[in-house]
Design a protein around this motif. Structure first.
Motif, PDB file in Angstrom:
ATOM      1  N   PRO A  12       0.790  -1.235   0.000  1.00  0.00           N
ATOM      2  CA  PRO A  12       0.000   0.000   0.000  1.00  0.00           C
ATOM      3  C   PRO A  12       0.821   1.285   0.000  1.00  0.00           C
ATOM      4  O   PRO A  12       0.303   2.340  -0.363  1.00  0.00           O
ATOM      5  N   LEU A  13       2.096   1.234   0.364  1.00  0.00           N
ATOM      6  CA  LEU A  13       2.882   2.460   0.453  1.00  0.00           C
ATOM      7  C   LEU A  13       3.887   2.631  -0.682  1.00  0.00           C
ATOM      8  O   LEU A  13       4.649   3.600  -0.692  1.00  0.00           O
ATOM      9  N   ALA A  14       3.889   1.727  -1.640  1.00  0.00           N
ATOM     10  CA  ALA A  14       4.866   1.819  -2.730  1.00  0.00           C
ATOM     11  C   ALA A  14       4.691   3.115  -3.513  1.00  0.00           C
ATOM     12  O   ALA A  14       5.647   3.868  -3.715  1.00  0.00           O
ATOM     13  N   ALA A  15       3.480   3.408  -3.962  1.00  0.00           N
ATOM     14  CA  ALA A  15       3.238   4.633  -4.738  1.00  0.00           C
ATOM     15  C   ALA A  15       3.382   5.870  -3.863  1.00  0.00           C
ATOM     16  O   ALA A  15       3.862   6.912  -4.329  1.00  0.00           O
ATOM     17  N   VAL A  16       3.011   5.778  -2.607  1.00  0.00           N
ATOM     18  CA  VAL A  16       3.149   6.908  -1.682  1.00  0.00           C
ATOM     19  C   VAL A  16       4.625   7.273  -1.532  1.00  0.00           C
ATOM     20  O   VAL A  16       5.006   8.448  -1.574  1.00  0.00           O
ATOM     21  N   TYR A  17       5.470   6.254  -1.364  1.00  0.00           N
ATOM     22  CA  TYR A  17       6.911   6.488  -1.240  1.00  0.00           C
ATOM     23  C   TYR A  17       7.433   7.228  -2.477  1.00  0.00           C
ATOM     24  O   TYR A  17       8.175   8.207  -2.363  1.00  0.00           O
ATOM     25  N   LEU A  18       7.049   6.780  -3.658  1.00  0.00           N
ATOM     26  CA  LEU A  18       7.518   7.420  -4.893  1.00  0.00           C
ATOM     27  C   LEU A  18       6.999   8.847  -5.022  1.00  0.00           C
ATOM     28  O   LEU A  18       7.730   9.743  -5.478  1.00  0.00           O
ATOM     29  N   ASN A  19       5.762   9.074  -4.615  1.00  0.00           N
ATOM     30  CA  ASN A  19       5.208  10.423  -4.658  1.00  0.00           C
ATOM     31  C   ASN A  19       6.030  11.353  -3.771  1.00  0.00           C
ATOM     32  O   ASN A  19       6.425  12.450  -4.190  1.00  0.00           O
ATOM     33  N   ARG A  20       6.318  10.914  -2.564  1.00  0.00           N
ATOM     34  CA  ARG A  20       7.089  11.738  -1.633  1.00  0.00           C
ATOM     35  C   ARG A  20       8.526  11.899  -2.092  1.00  0.00           C
ATOM     36  O   ARG A  20       9.124  12.960  -1.958  1.00  0.00           O
ATOM     37  N   LEU A  21       9.096  10.843  -2.676  1.00  0.00           N
ATOM     38  CA  LEU A  21      10.474  10.918  -3.158  1.00  0.00           C
ATOM     39  C   LEU A  21      10.595  11.933  -4.287  1.00  0.00           C
ATOM     40  O   LEU A  21      11.571  12.683  -4.347  1.00  0.00           O
ATOM     41  N   SER A  22       9.622  11.988  -5.176  1.00  0.00           N
ATOM     42  CA  SER A  22       9.709  12.969  -6.270  1.00  0.00           C
ATOM     43  C   SER A  22       9.685  14.386  -5.716  1.00  0.00           C
ATOM     44  O   SER A  22      10.395  15.270  -6.225  1.00  0.00           O
ATOM     45  N   ASP A  23       8.899  14.612  -4.669  1.00  0.00           N
ATOM     46  CA  ASP A  23       8.908  15.929  -4.011  1.00  0.00           C
ATOM     47  C   ASP A  23      10.295  16.229  -3.443  1.00  0.00           C
ATOM     48  O   ASP A  23      10.822  17.333  -3.608  1.00  0.00           O
ATOM     49  N   LEU A  24      10.876  15.240  -2.773  1.00  0.00           N
ATOM     50  CA  LEU A  24      12.203  15.431  -2.191  1.00  0.00           C
ATOM     51  C   LEU A  24      13.246  15.702  -3.266  1.00  0.00           C
ATOM     52  O   LEU A  24      14.105  16.573  -3.100  1.00  0.00           O
ATOM     53  N   LEU A  25      13.187  14.995  -4.373  1.00  0.00           N
ATOM     54  CA  LEU A  25      14.165  15.205  -5.435  1.00  0.00           C
ATOM     55  C   LEU A  25      14.062  16.615  -6.009  1.00  0.00           C
ATOM     56  O   LEU A  25      15.080  17.232  -6.347  1.00  0.00           O
ATOM     57  N   PHE A  26      12.854  17.154  -6.095  1.00  0.00           N
ATOM     58  CA  PHE A  26      12.678  18.544  -6.528  1.00  0.00           C
ATOM     59  C   PHE A  26      13.367  19.494  -5.545  1.00  0.00           C
ATOM     60  O   PHE A  26      14.125  20.383  -5.937  1.00  0.00           O
ATOM     61  N   VAL A  27      13.119  19.275  -4.262  1.00  0.00           N
ATOM     62  CA  VAL A  27      13.722  20.129  -3.232  1.00  0.00           C
ATOM     63  C   VAL A  27      15.248  19.981  -3.244  1.00  0.00           C
ATOM     64  O   VAL A  27      15.977  20.974  -3.133  1.00  0.00           O
ATOM     65  N   LEU A  28      15.736  18.754  -3.397  1.00  0.00           N
ATOM     66  CA  LEU A  28      17.189  18.541  -3.413  1.00  0.00           C
ATOM     67  C   LEU A  28      17.840  19.191  -4.624  1.00  0.00           C
ATOM     68  O   LEU A  28      18.977  19.689  -4.536  1.00  0.00           O
ATOM     69  N   ALA A  29      17.159  19.205  -5.763  1.00  0.00           N
ATOM     70  CA  ALA A  29      17.700  19.890  -6.937  1.00  0.00           C
ATOM     71  C   ALA A  29      17.841  21.382  -6.654  1.00  0.00           C
ATOM     72  O   ALA A  29      18.867  21.995  -6.971  1.00  0.00           O
ATOM     73  N   ARG A  30      16.823  21.953  -6.034  1.00  0.00           N
ATOM     74  CA  ARG A  30      16.903  23.372  -5.659  1.00  0.00           C
ATOM     75  C   ARG A  30      18.018  23.595  -4.647  1.00  0.00           C
ATOM     76  O   ARG A  30      18.772  24.573  -4.746  1.00  0.00           O
ATOM     77  N   ALA A  31      18.128  22.688  -3.671  1.00  0.00           N
ATOM     78  CA  ALA A  31      19.158  22.823  -2.636  1.00  0.00           C
ATOM     79  C   ALA A  31      20.557  22.683  -3.226  1.00  0.00           C
ATOM     80  O   ALA A  31      21.492  23.373  -2.797  1.00  0.00           O
ATOM     81  N   ALA A  32      20.709  21.799  -4.205  1.00  0.00           N
ATOM     82  CA  ALA A  32      22.023  21.618  -4.834  1.00  0.00           C
ATOM     83  C   ALA A  32      22.491  22.921  -5.464  1.00  0.00           C
ATOM     84  O   ALA A  32      23.663  23.299  -5.352  1.00  0.00           O
ATOM     85  N   ASN A  33      21.584  23.631  -6.122  1.00  0.00           N
ATOM     86  CA  ASN A  33      21.935  24.925  -6.699  1.00  0.00           C
ATOM     87  C   ASN A  33      22.237  25.949  -5.608  1.00  0.00           C
ATOM     88  O   ASN A  33      23.234  26.670  -5.670  1.00  0.00           O
ATOM     89  N   ALA A  34      21.379  26.004  -4.594  1.00  0.00           N
ATOM     90  CA  ALA A  34      21.555  26.993  -3.527  1.00  0.00           C
ATOM     91  C   ALA A  34      22.866  26.769  -2.776  1.00  0.00           C
ATOM     92  O   ALA A  34      23.624  27.717  -2.527  1.00  0.00           O
ATOM     93  N   LEU A  35      23.170  25.522  -2.429  1.00  0.00           N
ATOM     94  CA  LEU A  35      24.389  25.222  -1.680  1.00  0.00           C
ATOM     95  C   LEU A  35      25.645  25.483  -2.498  1.00  0.00           C
ATOM     96  O   LEU A  35      26.713  25.752  -1.949  1.00  0.00           O
ATOM     97  N   ALA A  36      25.524  25.426  -3.812  1.00  0.00           N
ATOM     98  CA  ALA A  36      26.663  25.710  -4.692  1.00  0.00           C
ATOM     99  C   ALA A  36      26.749  27.192  -5.050  1.00  0.00           C
ATOM    100  O   ALA A  36      27.657  27.609  -5.766  1.00  0.00           O
ATOM    101  N   GLY A  37      25.791  27.999  -4.565  1.00  0.00           N
ATOM    102  CA  GLY A  37      25.784  29.421  -4.880  1.00  0.00           C
ATOM    103  C   GLY A  37      25.408  29.708  -6.321  1.00  0.00           C
ATOM    104  O   GLY A  37      25.765  30.743  -6.871  1.00  0.00           O
ATOM    105  N   CYS A  38      24.663  28.801  -6.919  1.00  0.00           N
ATOM    106  CA  CYS A  38      24.270  28.931  -8.330  1.00  0.00           C
ATOM    107  C   CYS A  38      22.836  29.460  -8.399  1.00  0.00           C
ATOM    108  O   CYS A  38      21.944  28.959  -7.707  1.00  0.00           O
TER     109      CYS A  38
END
Length: 193
Positions: free
Chosen positions: A156-182
């Motif tokens: 029951p949580l397989a799709a939920v995990y992927l939904n939340r992970l895609s949100d995290l990957l979006f945030v991490l992409a933004r954070a990668a730019n911010a932490l690099a000063g880009c």
């Protein structure tokens, strides 16, 4: 030699010829077509894991590296969950604490980012760009998991995990730019005019 108790798998031969006729085994040993929707789902989870490996060699900031390495291991758990029907009993399953941890990571990294006032374009640093690729593959894995769930009983949580992970990957992409000063690439209505 017998496999050690803490050794999850031992592969002594990579090819088996068992799938040459278009069939493969699920985690419970049952044989299914390689076109089965569950295989599409966990095959895309495997693709996502490979994309995260590329993101890791794109040298993301250290704060992000540990999260990605943990998620790569969790994706193996997710693949196991998708490859074993729930009726097979107690097996490796995605559980709520894994989803909760993704939400905590999302909140932690997002707290340091500026408020969004436009859509984000994939790009910036190589790590951020690769994390955006991972996000899109994750969304596809989620859709394929939902399609498979229409035909087969899934954890029951397989799709939920992927939904939340895609949100995290979006945030991490933004954070990668911010932490690099880009500067973050942002959408401009009508393009660059």
């Amino acid at each position: 030699m017998a496999r050690a108790r803490d050794e999850p798998v031992r592969l002594t031969r990579i090819y088996t010829r068992g799938g040459d006729a278009g069939q493969t085994s699920l985690g419970d040993g049952s044989r299914v077509s390689k076109l089965d929707l569950r295989l599409e789902a966990y095959g895309t989870v495997d693709e996502l894991n490979a994309v995260l490996g590329v993101a890791l060699v794109a040298d993301p900031p250290a704060a992000i590296r540990g999260v990605l390495a943990r998620v790569q291991n969790e994706l193996f758990d997710l693949g196991a969950d998708l490859s074993v029907p729930p009726s097979a009993g107690q097996r490796l399953r995605i559980e709520q604490p894994l989803v909760d941890r993704l939400e905590q990571d999302c909140d932690r990294f997002n707290a340091e980012l500026p408020e969004l006032k436009s859509f984000v374009l994939p790009g910036g640093t190589p790590a951020a760009a690769q994390l955006h690729v991972a996000r899109t593959v994750c969304r596809r894995a989620e859709r394929e998991t939902l399609r498979a769930a229409q035909e087969h009983e899934l954890g029951p949580l397989a799709a939920v995990y992927l939904n939340r992970l895609s949100d995290l990957l979006f945030v991490l992409a933004r954070a990668a730019n911010a932490l690099a000063g880009c500067d973050e690439p942002l959408w401009k209505p009508g393009g660059t005019r």
